[in-house]
Design an enzyme around this catalytic site. Structure first.
Site, short mmCIF file in Angstrom:
data_model
loop_
_atom_site.label_atom_id
_atom_site.label_comp_id
_atom_site.label_asym_id
_atom_site.label_seq_id
_atom_site.Cartn_x
_atom_site.Cartn_y
_atom_site.Cartn_z
CG ASP A 111 35.42 -31.45 27.17
OD1 ASP A 111 36.29 -31.20 28.01
OD2 ASP A 111 35.20 -30.75 26.16
N1 URA Z 1 39.29 -29.90 23.64
C1 URA Z 1 38.01 -29.85 24.04
O1 URA Z 1 37.34 -28.85 23.86
N2 URA Z 1 37.49 -30.92 24.66
C2 URA Z 1 38.17 -32.06 24.87
O2 URA Z 1 37.62 -33.02 25.44
C3 URA Z 1 39.50 -32.11 24.44
C4 URA Z 1 40.04 -31.02 23.83
#
Ligand code: URA
Length: 258
Positions: A111
């Protein structure tokens, strides 16, 4: 095994310019192989990793030939996309690398507000082997939580029965290692959308900060600063597919940093 290619096509696909521009560079003596100026633009050569040590372009070491695998320390605030509006992870790589064919892409995504270990490659087979749910490659995250753990989460995450909102199948068993009341490592083998944040939401908590520090037994080196990247050698690629020895084991760290 490396592919045999024409020099002008190889360098054009590596973003050095059009084939015509590469031919001009050859005529100008700007491309050297083993210390000698190349004179034949369409000479055939193996696009092997050692070409990086053997060839120079305008006096600079050749970029990594096709088959490149990179480890990037993704900083907060950049997006794993080729086309989003905001700053992209690709902007952290040399500009020429953005014109490569095949393109260098992220292996899975983090993310925008997650930092840590991100792999990139132009090798489609490798990409699919790592993200394939059948491979169960473990990914470890350090989560900082808004509320203290209540003591039930280790068992709930390990059970393989936890349902995430909007999904129709429970998440696969995951390993939670509490480090303090509000910090823990969580190791997952799937790659569902916002998986870690949604898992903590499913047990009534909220992730304030998230950082990935390991994929398989490949660890993010302490000396790779946010925004920096390194080329992976064969040994590190193999480490992606081997399970970490034990919780807390640092794993291999040697990368050729840029
Ligand atoms: N899980 C999440 O919530 N975000 C990420 O970036 C990776 C795994």
């Amino acid at each position: 095994m490396s592919v045999v290619v024409r020099l002008d096509r190889l360098l054009a696909n590596m973003g050095y310019g059009s084939r015509r521009e590469v031919q001009q560079m050859v005529r100008a003596g700007q491309i050297r192989l083993d210390g000698t100026a190349v004179t034949v633009a369409d000479m055939k050569l193996a696009a092997a990793p050692d070409l990086r040590e053997r060839m120079t372009v305008r006096g600079q070491k050749l970029d990594p030939p096709p088959g490149v695998v990179l480890m990037l320390h993704k900083p907060l605030g950049v997006t794993c996309s080729h086309k989003d509006a905001g700053p992209l992870v690709y902007s952290l790589l040399p500009a020429r690398w953005r014109s490569r064919e095949p393109a260098i892409s992220t292996i899975g995504r983090l993310d925008k507000e997650t930092s840590g270990l991100l792999l990139l490659t132009d090798d489609g087979d490798l990409l699919h082997r790592i993200i394939s749910p059948k491979r169960h490659v473990p990914k470890r995250y350090l989560a900082t939580l808004a509320r203290p753990l209540d003591g039930t989460e280790v068992a709930r995450f390990a059970a393989g029965t936890l349902m995430l909102e909007g999904d129709d199948k429970p998440v696969a068993p995951a390993v939670l290692e509490p480090l303090s009341p509000t910090t823990a490592y969580l190791t997952v083998t799937e790659g569902r959308y916002h998986q870690v944040r949604r898992m903590f939401a499913a047990v009534g908590n909220h992730v304030d900060a998230l950082h990935r520090d390991r994929i398989g037994s490949l660890a993010l080196p302490d000396d790779l600063a946010p925004g920096a990247y390194g080329l992976l050698g064969e040994g590190e690629v193999v480490a992606i597919f081997s399970a970490p020895d034990a919780p807390g084991d640092p794993g291999p760290a040697a990368v050729e940093s840029n």
